[in-house]
Each structure stands twice: as C-alpha cells, then as structure tokens.
Design a protein around this motif. Structure first.
Motif, PDB file in Angstrom:
ATOM      1  N   ARG A  49       0.829  -1.206   0.000  1.00 55.86           N
ATOM      2  CA  ARG A  49       0.000   0.000   0.000  1.00 55.86           C
ATOM      3  C   ARG A  49       0.868   1.263   0.000  1.00 55.86           C
ATOM      4  O   ARG A  49       0.578   2.223  -0.711  1.00 55.86           O
ATOM      5  CB  ARG A  49      -0.902   0.004   1.216  1.00 55.86           C
ATOM      6  CG  ARG A  49      -1.729   1.263   1.303  1.00 55.86           C
ATOM      7  CD  ARG A  49      -2.359   1.385   2.642  1.00 55.86           C
ATOM      8  NE  ARG A  49      -3.262   2.516   2.679  1.00 55.86           N
ATOM      9  CZ  ARG A  49      -3.735   3.011   3.784  1.00 55.86           C
ATOM     10  NH1 ARG A  49      -3.436   2.462   4.944  1.00 55.86           N
ATOM     11  NH2 ARG A  49      -4.532   4.053   3.756  1.00 55.86           N
ATOM     12  N   THR A  53       0.694   0.391  -4.758  1.00 55.79           N
ATOM     13  CA  THR A  53       0.495  -0.670  -5.751  1.00 55.79           C
ATOM     14  C   THR A  53      -0.461  -1.770  -5.284  1.00 55.79           C
ATOM     15  O   THR A  53      -0.384  -2.897  -5.769  1.00 55.79           O
ATOM     16  CB  THR A  53       1.856  -1.293  -6.145  1.00 55.79           C
ATOM     17  OG1 THR A  53       2.501  -1.788  -4.974  1.00 55.79           O
ATOM     18  CG2 THR A  53       2.752  -0.289  -6.841  1.00 55.79           C
ATOM     19  N   ARG A  55      -3.548  -2.272  -5.986  1.00 54.87           N
ATOM     20  CA  ARG A  55      -4.387  -2.786  -7.061  1.00 54.87           C
ATOM     21  C   ARG A  55      -3.600  -3.634  -8.054  1.00 54.87           C
ATOM     22  O   ARG A  55      -4.199  -4.232  -8.945  1.00 54.87           O
ATOM     23  CB  ARG A  55      -5.113  -1.645  -7.755  1.00 54.87           C
ATOM     24  CG  ARG A  55      -6.149  -1.038  -6.803  1.00 54.87           C
ATOM     25  CD  ARG A  55      -7.029  -0.020  -7.406  1.00 54.87           C
ATOM     26  NE  ARG A  55      -7.777  -0.572  -8.525  1.00 54.87           N
ATOM     27  CZ  ARG A  55      -8.457   0.172  -9.373  1.00 54.87           C
ATOM     28  NH1 ARG A  55      -8.497   1.470  -9.211  1.00 54.87           N
ATOM     29  NH2 ARG A  55      -9.109  -0.380 -10.362  1.00 54.87           N
ATOM     30  N   GLN A  56      -2.291  -3.714  -7.877  1.00 59.38           N
ATOM     31  CA  GLN A  56      -1.500  -4.598  -8.730  1.00 59.38           C
ATOM     32  C   GLN A  56      -1.461  -6.024  -8.187  1.00 59.38           C
ATOM     33  O   GLN A  56      -1.013  -6.941  -8.873  1.00 59.38           O
ATOM     34  CB  GLN A  56      -0.088  -4.051  -8.911  1.00 59.38           C
ATOM     35  CG  GLN A  56      -0.060  -2.784  -9.757  1.00 59.38           C
ATOM     36  CD  GLN A  56       1.329  -2.217  -9.910  1.00 59.38           C
ATOM     37  OE1 GLN A  56       2.318  -2.870  -9.632  1.00 59.38           O
ATOM     38  NE2 GLN A  56       1.394  -0.970 -10.353  1.00 59.38           N
ATOM     39  N   GLY A  61      -9.244  -5.287  -6.759  1.00 55.95           N
ATOM     40  CA  GLY A  61      -9.748  -4.151  -7.523  1.00 55.95           C
ATOM     41  C   GLY A  61      -9.976  -2.970  -6.609  1.00 55.95           C
ATOM     42  O   GLY A  61      -9.551  -2.969  -5.443  1.00 55.95           O
ATOM     43  N   GLU A  62     -10.682  -1.994  -7.110  1.00 52.00           N
ATOM     44  CA  GLU A  62     -10.898  -0.755  -6.354  1.00 52.00           C
ATOM     45  C   GLU A  62     -11.626  -0.993  -5.032  1.00 52.00           C
ATOM     46  O   GLU A  62     -11.190  -0.537  -3.977  1.00 52.00           O
ATOM     47  CB  GLU A  62     -11.689   0.238  -7.204  1.00 52.00           C
ATOM     48  CG  GLU A  62     -11.883   1.577  -6.532  1.00 52.00           C
ATOM     49  CD  GLU A  62     -12.594   2.580  -7.414  1.00 52.00           C
ATOM     50  OE1 GLU A  62     -13.023   3.603  -6.872  1.00 52.00           O
ATOM     51  OE2 GLU A  62     -12.707   2.349  -8.631  1.00 52.00           O
ATOM     52  N   ALA A  63     -12.724  -1.757  -5.065  1.00 49.79           N
ATOM     53  CA  ALA A  63     -13.528  -1.964  -3.849  1.00 49.79           C
ATOM     54  C   ALA A  63     -12.744  -2.740  -2.791  1.00 49.79           C
ATOM     55  O   ALA A  63     -12.766  -2.392  -1.609  1.00 49.79           O
ATOM     56  CB  ALA A  63     -14.822  -2.693  -4.191  1.00 49.79           C
ATOM     57  N   ALA A  65      -9.461  -3.007  -2.585  1.00 49.79           N
ATOM     58  CA  ALA A  65      -8.341  -2.169  -2.151  1.00 49.79           C
ATOM     59  C   ALA A  65      -8.802  -1.187  -1.071  1.00 49.79           C
ATOM     60  O   ALA A  65      -8.099  -0.980  -0.074  1.00 49.79           O
ATOM     61  CB  ALA A  65      -7.741  -1.421  -3.335  1.00 49.79           C
ATOM     62  N   GLU A  66      -9.992  -0.609  -1.245  1.00 55.52           N
ATOM     63  CA  GLU A  66     -10.524   0.312  -0.246  1.00 55.52           C
ATOM     64  C   GLU A  66     -10.756  -0.406   1.090  1.00 55.52           C
ATOM     65  O   GLU A  66     -10.493   0.141   2.155  1.00 55.52           O
ATOM     66  CB  GLU A  66     -11.824   0.944  -0.738  1.00 55.52           C
ATOM     67  CG  GLU A  66     -11.617   1.958  -1.839  1.00 55.52           C
ATOM     68  CD  GLU A  66     -12.915   2.483  -2.431  1.00 55.52           C
ATOM     69  OE1 GLU A  66     -14.009   2.122  -1.931  1.00 55.52           O
ATOM     70  OE2 GLU A  66     -12.836   3.250  -3.404  1.00 55.52           O
ATOM     71  N   LYS A  67     -11.237  -1.648   1.018  1.00 59.08           N
ATOM     72  CA  LYS A  67     -11.461  -2.416   2.242  1.00 59.08           C
ATOM     73  C   LYS A  67     -10.134  -2.745   2.931  1.00 59.08           C
ATOM     74  O   LYS A  67     -10.033  -2.689   4.156  1.00 59.08           O
ATOM     75  CB  LYS A  67     -12.260  -3.672   1.930  1.00 59.08           C
ATOM     76  CG  LYS A  67     -13.715  -3.375   1.599  1.00 59.08           C
ATOM     77  CD  LYS A  67     -14.447  -4.598   1.121  1.00 59.08           C
ATOM     78  CE  LYS A  67     -15.915  -4.316   0.874  1.00 59.08           C
ATOM     79  NZ  LYS A  67     -16.181  -3.399  -0.232  1.00 59.08           N
ATOM     80  N   GLU A  69      -7.431  -0.935   2.773  1.00 56.59           N
ATOM     81  CA  GLU A  69      -6.963   0.321   3.371  1.00 56.59           C
ATOM     82  C   GLU A  69      -7.689   0.604   4.686  1.00 56.59           C
ATOM     83  O   GLU A  69      -7.062   1.018   5.661  1.00 56.59           O
ATOM     84  CB  GLU A  69      -7.134   1.474   2.382  1.00 56.59           C
ATOM     85  CG  GLU A  69      -6.160   1.362   1.226  1.00 56.59           C
ATOM     86  CD  GLU A  69      -6.306   2.461   0.195  1.00 56.59           C
ATOM     87  OE1 GLU A  69      -7.295   3.241   0.251  1.00 56.59           O
ATOM     88  OE2 GLU A  69      -5.434   2.532  -0.687  1.00 56.59           O
TER      89      GLU A  69
END
Length: 88
Positions: A49, A53, A55-56, A61-63, A65-67, A69
């Motif tokens: 994070r 990177t 999402r790599q 994916g975006e959702a 990755a947000e979780k 974080e």
C-alpha cells in the motif's frame, strides 16, 4: 495493524457470508480470489500500500483495495460488521 493472513481470513469469511446470503457467485469468488492472492503476496500489504500498488495484487480491484486500506488504517471493516449482523 492487520497482517496478510488476518486480512485473507477476513475476506474468506466475507465470501462465506455473501454465499450464505445468496449473492452473485462472481462477487463471492472475487473475495475468495483476493484472499488467496493476499495470502501468497510474499510481502506485507502495508508495504504494498505504501508503494501505491495495492491494485497490482491479482484479484484486488478498487472496492477490495478500499477495504484493505480501511483494515490497515482502523483494524476493522464496517462492511464485514454490517454483513455479519445481516446473516444469522
């Protein structure tokens, strides 16, 4: 701070709860795939994070990755808590 194994286990539980709830199989499998790839990431997600990177990581994916974080920042995930309250 949650480590990779804890985050992967949480995403497995989310997948189980979504499956019990009858969610779309693709959504359920997305959480399972993310959990597997997080478990095998080879480096702490906090490091990944910090490099920007997340999402790599395959399956993130975006959702998701947000979780991740939110988990790294707070040690908990509101989405999971809400889901847990909805599924008996």
């Amino acid at each position: 701070m949650a480590g990779n194994l804890e985050i992967a286990a949480l995403f497995e539980r989310i997948a189980d709860l979504l499956e019990i709830r009858g969610e779309n199989v693709f959504k359920v499998n997305a959480y399972r795939r993310a959990a597997e790839n997080i478990r095998e990431a080879g480096r702490p997600l906090a490091e990944i994070r910090a490099e920007g990177t997340l999402r790599q990581v395959p399956g993130v994916g975006e959702a998701i990755a947000e979780k991740i974080e939110e988990l790294l920042d707070t040690g908990k995930l509101d989405f999971y808590e809400k889901l847990r309250g909805e599924v008996p």
